[in-house]
Design an enzyme around this catalytic site. Structure first.
Site, PDB file in Angstrom:
ATOM      1  N   LEU A 173     -95.361   4.473 -57.818  1.00  0.00           N
ATOM      2  CA  LEU A 173     -93.356   5.069 -57.566  1.00  0.00           C
ATOM      3  C   LEU A 173     -93.342   6.435 -57.868  1.00  0.00           C
ATOM      4  O   LEU A 173     -92.976   7.080 -56.956  1.00  0.00           O
ATOM      5  CB  LEU A 173     -92.738   4.546 -58.049  1.00  0.00           C
ATOM      6  CG  LEU A 173     -92.566   2.742 -57.845  1.00  0.00           C
ATOM      7  CD1 LEU A 173     -91.238   2.327 -58.624  1.00  0.00           C
ATOM      8  CD2 LEU A 173     -91.800   2.753 -56.773  1.00  0.00           C
ATOM      9  N   THR A 205     -96.231  16.130 -63.394  1.00  0.00           N
ATOM     10  CA  THR A 205     -96.725  15.906 -64.105  1.00  0.00           C
ATOM     11  C   THR A 205     -97.445  14.638 -64.521  1.00  0.00           C
ATOM     12  O   THR A 205     -97.344  14.152 -63.933  1.00  0.00           O
ATOM     13  CB  THR A 205     -95.404  16.075 -65.128  1.00  0.00           C
ATOM     14  OG1 THR A 205     -95.274  14.841 -65.603  1.00  0.00           O
ATOM     15  CG2 THR A 205     -94.617  17.580 -64.917  1.00  0.00           C
ATOM     16  N   ASP A 211     -98.767  14.797 -71.658  1.00  0.00           N
ATOM     17  CA  ASP A 211     -98.692  13.892 -72.149  1.00  0.00           C
ATOM     18  C   ASP A 211     -97.585  13.242 -72.974  1.00  0.00           C
ATOM     19  O   ASP A 211     -96.974  14.090 -73.887  1.00  0.00           O
ATOM     20  CB  ASP A 211    -100.025  13.478 -73.321  1.00  0.00           C
ATOM     21  CG  ASP A 211    -100.266  12.286 -73.799  1.00  0.00           C
ATOM     22  OD1 ASP A 211     -99.118  11.347 -74.073  1.00  0.00           O
ATOM     23  OD2 ASP A 211    -100.951  11.830 -74.458  1.00  0.00           O
ATOM     24  N   ASN A 237     -90.763   8.597 -65.462  1.00  0.00           N
ATOM     25  CA  ASN A 237     -90.592   7.871 -64.522  1.00  0.00           C
ATOM     26  C   ASN A 237     -92.696   6.536 -65.386  1.00  0.00           C
ATOM     27  O   ASN A 237     -93.319   5.687 -64.662  1.00  0.00           O
ATOM     28  CB  ASN A 237     -91.412   7.799 -63.380  1.00  0.00           C
ATOM     29  CG  ASN A 237     -93.011   7.044 -62.491  1.00  0.00           C
ATOM     30  OD1 ASN A 237     -92.372   5.873 -62.060  1.00  0.00           O
ATOM     31  ND2 ASN A 237     -93.941   7.212 -62.176  1.00  0.00           N
ATOM     32  N   SER A 266     -86.267   2.193 -65.468  1.00  0.00           N
ATOM     33  CA  SER A 266     -86.370   1.355 -65.823  1.00  0.00           C
ATOM     34  C   SER A 266     -87.101   0.063 -65.348  1.00  0.00           C
ATOM     35  O   SER A 266     -88.149   0.508 -64.950  1.00  0.00           O
ATOM     36  CB  SER A 266     -84.587   0.645 -66.333  1.00  0.00           C
ATOM     37  OG  SER A 266     -84.919  -0.264 -67.153  1.00  0.00           O
ATOM     38  N   TYR A 273     -92.741  -4.911 -73.427  1.00  0.00           N
ATOM     39  CA  TYR A 273     -92.508  -4.304 -72.164  1.00  0.00           C
ATOM     40  C   TYR A 273     -91.188  -4.183 -72.449  1.00  0.00           C
ATOM     41  O   TYR A 273     -90.810  -3.275 -71.729  1.00  0.00           O
ATOM     42  CB  TYR A 273     -93.216  -4.193 -71.129  1.00  0.00           C
ATOM     43  CG  TYR A 273     -93.256  -3.663 -69.655  1.00  0.00           C
ATOM     44  CD1 TYR A 273     -93.058  -2.695 -69.639  1.00  0.00           C
ATOM     45  CD2 TYR A 273     -92.124  -4.438 -68.627  1.00  0.00           C
ATOM     46  CE1 TYR A 273     -92.907  -1.441 -68.602  1.00  0.00           C
ATOM     47  CE2 TYR A 273     -91.107  -3.933 -67.386  1.00  0.00           C
ATOM     48  CZ  TYR A 273     -92.151  -2.178 -67.451  1.00  0.00           C
ATOM     49  OH  TYR A 273     -91.938  -1.473 -66.301  1.00  0.00           O
ATOM     50  N   LYS A 288     -88.302  -1.837 -72.289  1.00  0.00           N
ATOM     51  CA  LYS A 288     -86.949  -1.054 -71.356  1.00  0.00           C
ATOM     52  C   LYS A 288     -85.515  -1.628 -71.255  1.00  0.00           C
ATOM     53  O   LYS A 288     -84.579  -0.607 -70.806  1.00  0.00           O
ATOM     54  CB  LYS A 288     -87.581  -1.504 -70.044  1.00  0.00           C
ATOM     55  CG  LYS A 288     -88.604  -1.441 -69.662  1.00  0.00           C
ATOM     56  CD  LYS A 288     -88.634   0.312 -68.580  1.00  0.00           C
ATOM     57  CE  LYS A 288     -90.539   0.805 -68.219  1.00  0.00           C
ATOM     58  NZ  LYS A 288     -90.227   1.837 -68.092  1.00  0.00           N
ATOM     59  N   THR A 326     -97.657  -2.022 -56.278  1.00  0.00           N
ATOM     60  CA  THR A 326     -97.999  -0.694 -56.831  1.00  0.00           C
ATOM     61  C   THR A 326     -99.490  -1.307 -57.463  1.00  0.00           C
ATOM     62  O   THR A 326     -99.836  -2.231 -57.588  1.00  0.00           O
ATOM     63  CB  THR A 326     -96.617  -0.190 -57.282  1.00  0.00           C
ATOM     64  OG1 THR A 326     -96.806  -0.744 -58.335  1.00  0.00           O
ATOM     65  CG2 THR A 326     -96.029   0.394 -56.621  1.00  0.00           C
TER      66      THR A 326
END
Length: 279
Positions: A15, A33, A57, A84, A135, A149, A153, A184
């Protein structure tokens, strides 16, 4: 409409890459980046000086500070700061190694925090800017095997909710992007780490794997126009569900939560005790 200047982390694929290309295709400028500059070199070839490719990073505090300053100095301003970068850790609560969980939060939560803290003084001086944090639907609900995970978020959600209240008076907007399932490479070895599994959870892993393999996934390219509309909105939402599957999921989960709280309301109220006046 005047072109905007974006700063995007995790712009190499998925994305983040799609949104970077959407911004560039309409004439905006992007500081793109990624951990490896080679992965975003093609953007420079296609869009020329509208792109500033930068190695970043997000777990490196000093690098984050330097790169945000570099992007601002190069373009003269930052209008959109889009966080992101991140990945997922697969493993049950019992299976995951603490060091892996810390690394996950270092990227998914503290990485965002570092970028926000580096950008905020610049945006405050401008008196404008839009901070967007990616998120997930899993930042609203939780699922087995990816609880850490989800937790990262959920923390991202709280961070941006508080941030929005803190910076509104400075002319800074804040939006949480909450994607559902999209086709994705998220979940590939590039964006996923897996804990060593215990046999006792094998059946659960199999059930989850079967469900995910049959899950309908959205077209990630279709998200671009929606994100541009959020960016251009005079009064953008704090939370934006990306994709059709998020809101039905949330409705069900919140209905269950409200029902549980209401079932136990009398006992909850009893826990309040006698009000005490503070003088």
């Amino acid at each position: 409409m005047e072109s905007k200047v974006w700063f995007i982390t995790g712009a190499s694929r998925g994305l983040g890459r799609i949104w970077a290309e959407a911004a560039l295709s309409r004439g905006d400028k992007v500081a793109a980046t990624a951990r490896t500059p080679e992965s975003i070199a093609e953007l420079k070839e296609r869009f020329g000086d509208a792109v500033l490719p930068l190695a970043l990073d997000v777990t490196d505090s000093r690098q984050v500070e330097h790169v945000v300053q570099q992007a601002h100095a190069h373009f003269g301003r930052l209008d959109v700061v889009l966080n992101n970068a991140g990945y997922t850790l697969v493993g049950t609560t019992e299976e995951a190694d603490e060091s892996d969980v810390r690394e996950l939060f270092d990227a998914n939560y503290f990485g965002m925090l570092r970028v926000i803290q580096a950008a905020l003084p610049l945006l405050r001086r401008q008196g404008s800017g839009h901070i967007l944090g990616v998120s997930s639907a899993m930042g609203i609900v939780a699922a087995p095997l990816i609880g850490f995970y989800c937790a990262s978020k959920w923390a991202v959600e709280a961070l941006h909710d508080s941030l929005a209240q803190e910076v509104k008076s400075f002319g800074i907007k804040v939006t949480l992007l909450e994607p559902g399932a999209f086709a994705t490479d998220f979940g590939s070895p590039l964006s996923m780490k897996t804990s060593q599994g215990l046999e006792v959870y094998a059946e659960l892993r199999n059930r989850v794997s079967v469900r995910l393999s049959t899950e309908e996934r959205g077209d990630p390219n279709a998200t671009a126009e929606a994100i541009l509309q959020i960016i251009d909105a005079e009064d953008p939402p704090l939370r934006f569900a990306v994709g059709a599957g998020v809101l039905p999921l949330v409705r069900g989960v919140y209905a269950d939560r409200l029902a549980t709280w209401e079932t136990w309301e009398a006992i909850s109220n009893g826990a309040q005790g006698t009000p005490v006046s503070r003088r």
